[in-house]
Design a protein around this motif. Structure first.
Motif, PDB file in Angstrom:
ATOM      1  N   GLN A 238      48.843  35.577  64.797  1.00  0.00           N
ATOM      2  CA  GLN A 238      49.274  34.205  65.090  1.00  0.00           C
ATOM      3  C   GLN A 238      48.866  33.251  63.971  1.00  0.00           C
ATOM      4  OE1 GLN A 238      51.223  33.250  67.567  1.00  0.00           O
ATOM      5  NE2 GLN A 238      51.297  35.336  68.358  1.00  0.00           N
ATOM      6  N   TYR A 239      47.656  33.398  63.491  1.00  0.00           N
ATOM      7  CA  TYR A 239      47.102  32.482  62.500  1.00  0.00           C
ATOM      8  C   TYR A 239      47.841  32.577  61.173  1.00  0.00           C
ATOM      9  CZ  TYR A 239      43.281  29.634  60.607  1.00  0.00           C
ATOM     10  OH  TYR A 239      42.532  28.627  60.060  1.00  0.00           O
ATOM     11  N   GLN A 240      48.197  33.793  60.744  1.00  0.00           N
ATOM     12  CA  GLN A 240      48.896  33.899  59.467  1.00  0.00           C
ATOM     13  C   GLN A 240      50.336  33.431  59.566  1.00  0.00           C
ATOM     14  OE1 GLN A 240      48.878  37.857  57.823  1.00  0.00           O
ATOM     15  NE2 GLN A 240      50.088  38.722  59.480  1.00  0.00           N
ATOM     16  N   SER A 241      50.924  33.467  60.755  1.00  0.00           N
ATOM     17  CA  SER A 241      52.285  32.958  60.887  1.00  0.00           C
ATOM     18  C   SER A 241      52.303  31.433  60.958  1.00  0.00           C
ATOM     19  CB  SER A 241      52.986  33.558  62.107  1.00  0.00           C
ATOM     20  OG  SER A 241      52.392  33.071  63.292  1.00  0.00           O
TER      21      SER A 241
ATOM     22  N   GLY B  63      40.608  31.568  53.370  1.00  0.00           N
ATOM     23  CA  GLY B  63      40.987  30.167  53.208  1.00  0.00           C
ATOM     24  C   GLY B  63      42.414  29.945  53.628  1.00  0.00           C
ATOM     25  N   GLN B  64      42.843  28.723  53.492  1.00  0.00           N
ATOM     26  CA  GLN B  64      44.220  28.351  53.794  1.00  0.00           C
ATOM     27  C   GLN B  64      44.850  27.801  52.525  1.00  0.00           C
ATOM     28  OE1 GLN B  64      43.911  25.478  56.932  1.00  0.00           O
ATOM     29  NE2 GLN B  64      43.936  27.042  58.508  1.00  0.00           N
ATOM     30  N   THR B  65      46.133  28.038  52.370  1.00  0.00           N
ATOM     31  CA  THR B  65      46.837  27.526  51.204  1.00  0.00           C
ATOM     32  C   THR B  65      48.102  26.816  51.652  1.00  0.00           C
ATOM     33  OG1 THR B  65      48.106  29.563  50.915  1.00  0.00           O
ATOM     34  CG2 THR B  65      46.023  29.408  49.719  1.00  0.00           C
ATOM     35  N   VAL B  66      48.623  26.020  50.753  1.00  0.00           N
ATOM     36  CA  VAL B  66      49.900  25.360  50.975  1.00  0.00           C
ATOM     37  C   VAL B  66      50.899  26.010  50.033  1.00  0.00           C
ATOM     38  CG1 VAL B  66      51.148  23.184  50.732  1.00  0.00           C
ATOM     39  CG2 VAL B  66      48.817  23.188  51.630  1.00  0.00           C
ATOM     40  N   GLU B  67      52.017  26.426  50.570  1.00  0.00           N
ATOM     41  CA  GLU B  67      53.060  27.025  49.736  1.00  0.00           C
ATOM     42  C   GLU B  67      54.070  25.946  49.382  1.00  0.00           C
ATOM     43  OE1 GLU B  67      56.444  30.518  49.927  1.00  0.00           O
ATOM     44  OE2 GLU B  67      54.690  30.656  51.235  1.00  0.00           O
ATOM     45  N   ILE B  68      54.228  25.690  48.105  1.00  0.00           N
ATOM     46  CA  ILE B  68      55.146  24.658  47.627  1.00  0.00           C
ATOM     47  C   ILE B  68      56.406  25.330  47.108  1.00  0.00           C
ATOM     48  CG2 ILE B  68      55.480  22.834  45.913  1.00  0.00           C
ATOM     49  CD1 ILE B  68      52.413  22.396  46.052  1.00  0.00           C
ATOM     50  N   ASP B  69      57.546  24.834  47.534  1.00  0.00           N
ATOM     51  CA  ASP B  69      58.826  25.341  47.048  1.00  0.00           C
ATOM     52  C   ASP B  69      59.076  24.731  45.677  1.00  0.00           C
ATOM     53  OD1 ASP B  69      61.395  26.115  46.486  1.00  0.00           O
ATOM     54  OD2 ASP B  69      62.281  25.241  48.293  1.00  0.00           O
ATOM     55  N   TRP B  70      58.779  25.506  44.627  1.00  0.00           N
ATOM     56  CA  TRP B  70      58.902  24.967  43.278  1.00  0.00           C
ATOM     57  C   TRP B  70      60.348  24.654  42.898  1.00  0.00           C
ATOM     58  CZ3 TRP B  70      61.606  28.718  40.797  1.00  0.00           C
ATOM     59  CH2 TRP B  70      61.410  30.036  41.209  1.00  0.00           C
ATOM     60  N   THR B  71      61.332  25.282  43.569  1.00  0.00           N
ATOM     61  CA  THR B  71      62.732  24.938  43.270  1.00  0.00           C
ATOM     62  C   THR B  71      63.045  23.522  43.738  1.00  0.00           C
ATOM     63  OG1 THR B  71      63.529  25.946  45.319  1.00  0.00           O
ATOM     64  CG2 THR B  71      63.527  27.334  43.351  1.00  0.00           C
ATOM     65  N   ALA B  72      62.374  23.073  44.811  1.00  0.00           N
ATOM     66  CA  ALA B  72      62.576  21.703  45.291  1.00  0.00           C
ATOM     67  C   ALA B  72      62.036  20.674  44.297  1.00  0.00           C
ATOM     68  CB  ALA B  72      61.904  21.515  46.654  1.00  0.00           C
TER      69      ALA B  72
ATOM     70  N   ARG C 199      65.387  36.099  45.432  1.00  0.00           N
ATOM     71  CA  ARG C 199      64.199  36.649  46.079  1.00  0.00           C
ATOM     72  C   ARG C 199      64.651  37.217  47.413  1.00  0.00           C
ATOM     73  NH1 ARG C 199      58.684  33.285  47.345  1.00  0.00           N
ATOM     74  NH2 ARG C 199      57.386  35.090  47.786  1.00  0.00           N
ATOM     75  N   VAL C 200      64.649  38.525  47.526  1.00  0.00           N
ATOM     76  CA  VAL C 200      65.149  39.198  48.713  1.00  0.00           C
ATOM     77  C   VAL C 200      64.093  39.210  49.811  1.00  0.00           C
ATOM     78  CG1 VAL C 200      66.057  41.375  49.607  1.00  0.00           C
ATOM     79  CG2 VAL C 200      66.700  40.604  47.319  1.00  0.00           C
ATOM     80  N   LYS C 201      62.838  39.469  49.436  1.00  0.00           N
ATOM     81  CA  LYS C 201      61.744  39.472  50.395  1.00  0.00           C
ATOM     82  C   LYS C 201      60.513  38.922  49.695  1.00  0.00           C
ATOM     83  CE  LYS C 201      59.106  42.297  53.578  1.00  0.00           C
ATOM     84  NZ  LYS C 201      58.883  43.590  54.195  1.00  0.00           N
ATOM     85  N   GLY C 202      59.789  38.094  50.373  1.00  0.00           N
ATOM     86  CA  GLY C 202      58.599  37.505  49.787  1.00  0.00           C
ATOM     87  C   GLY C 202      57.489  37.280  50.792  1.00  0.00           C
ATOM     88  N   ASP C 203      57.335  38.199  51.733  1.00  0.00           N
ATOM     89  CA  ASP C 203      56.304  38.051  52.750  1.00  0.00           C
ATOM     90  C   ASP C 203      54.919  38.151  52.133  1.00  0.00           C
ATOM     91  OD1 ASP C 203      58.163  37.842  54.743  1.00  0.00           O
ATOM     92  OD2 ASP C 203      58.031  39.931  55.367  1.00  0.00           O
ATOM     93  N   VAL C 204      54.028  37.320  52.631  1.00  0.00           N
ATOM     94  CA  VAL C 204      52.627  37.439  52.261  1.00  0.00           C
ATOM     95  C   VAL C 204      51.797  37.811  53.495  1.00  0.00           C
ATOM     96  CG1 VAL C 204      52.738  35.876  50.299  1.00  0.00           C
ATOM     97  CG2 VAL C 204      52.226  34.964  52.561  1.00  0.00           C
ATOM     98  N   ALA C 205      52.433  37.833  54.652  1.00  0.00           N
ATOM     99  CA  ALA C 205      51.744  38.184  55.885  1.00  0.00           C
ATOM    100  C   ALA C 205      51.571  39.695  55.995  1.00  0.00           C
ATOM    101  CB  ALA C 205      52.539  37.675  57.093  1.00  0.00           C
ATOM    102  N   LEU C 206      50.410  40.103  56.510  1.00  0.00           N
ATOM    103  CA  LEU C 206      50.161  41.519  56.735  1.00  0.00           C
ATOM    104  C   LEU C 206      50.826  41.970  58.033  1.00  0.00           C
ATOM    105  CD1 LEU C 206      46.381  41.855  55.850  1.00  0.00           C
ATOM    106  CD2 LEU C 206      48.334  42.618  54.519  1.00  0.00           C
ATOM    107  N   PRO C 207      51.289  43.201  58.089  1.00  0.00           N
ATOM    108  CA  PRO C 207      51.885  43.716  59.335  1.00  0.00           C
ATOM    109  C   PRO C 207      50.801  44.139  60.312  1.00  0.00           C
ATOM    110  CG  PRO C 207      51.994  45.377  57.623  1.00  0.00           C
ATOM    111  CD  PRO C 207      51.398  44.151  57.003  1.00  0.00           C
TER     112      PRO C 207
END
Length: 151
Positions: free
Chosen positions: A12-15, A50-59, A142-150
């Motif tokens: 839950q936390y990683q999502s 820790g926690q990070t913020v993912e920034i959409d660099w294309t934006a 970018r077809v897949k870019g998950d950083v979450a663990l299964p």
């Protein structure tokens, strides 16, 4: 290493790392106090770093992404260290990976457009030390870019 309760919390936390402890506790059917203790333990054990913020660099106007694969001159004793130290200073480099095999280092970099990439390539990348060979792979999608663990 992880029990079912810790896996549920991490899932839950990683999502959604913005969840409050009470929200997280509700989702995993535990008390907030128990979730807090689990989170503290996961942080203490180094599982949560820790926690990070993912920034959409294309934006932000960066439309070009290129992976550069380098083979370094292995006759120089500190080639890896010197190359990596210099590559860290290139602002456009988002990621540096090292490998065993024919390719030694991979850099992932972004640029605003092809002209900007050409500038970065000529002024920054080609001045990096100890390059024996270089290959550029321009990202089309970018077809897949998950950083979450299964979990």
């Amino acid at each position: 290493m992880l029990d079912d309760e810790s896996r549920a919390i991490l899932r839950q936390y990683q999502s959604n790392p913005a969840l409050t402890v009470p929200e997280l506790a509700h989702l995993v059917r535990m008390t907030p106090a128990r979730v807090t203790r689990r989170l503290d333990r996961l942080i203490e054990d180094g599982v949560i770093q820790g926690q990070t913020v993912e920034i959409d660099w294309t934006a932000l106007g960066y439309t070009v992404q290129v992976a550069l694969r380098f083979t370094l001159d292995k006759t120089v004793p500190r080639a890896f260290d010197e190359f990596i130290a210099a590559a860290r200073r290139v602002r456009e480099v988002l990621e540096i990976q090292t490998f065993l095999g024919q390719v030694d280092v991979r850099l992932l970099l972004i640029a605003r457009d092809l002209a900007d990439y050409q500038r970065v390539y000529r002024d920054e990348i080609l001045t990096l030390p100890h390059i024996a060979d270089i290959e550029a792979l321009m990202t089309l999608s970018r077809v897949k870019g998950d950083v979450a663990l299964p979990l």
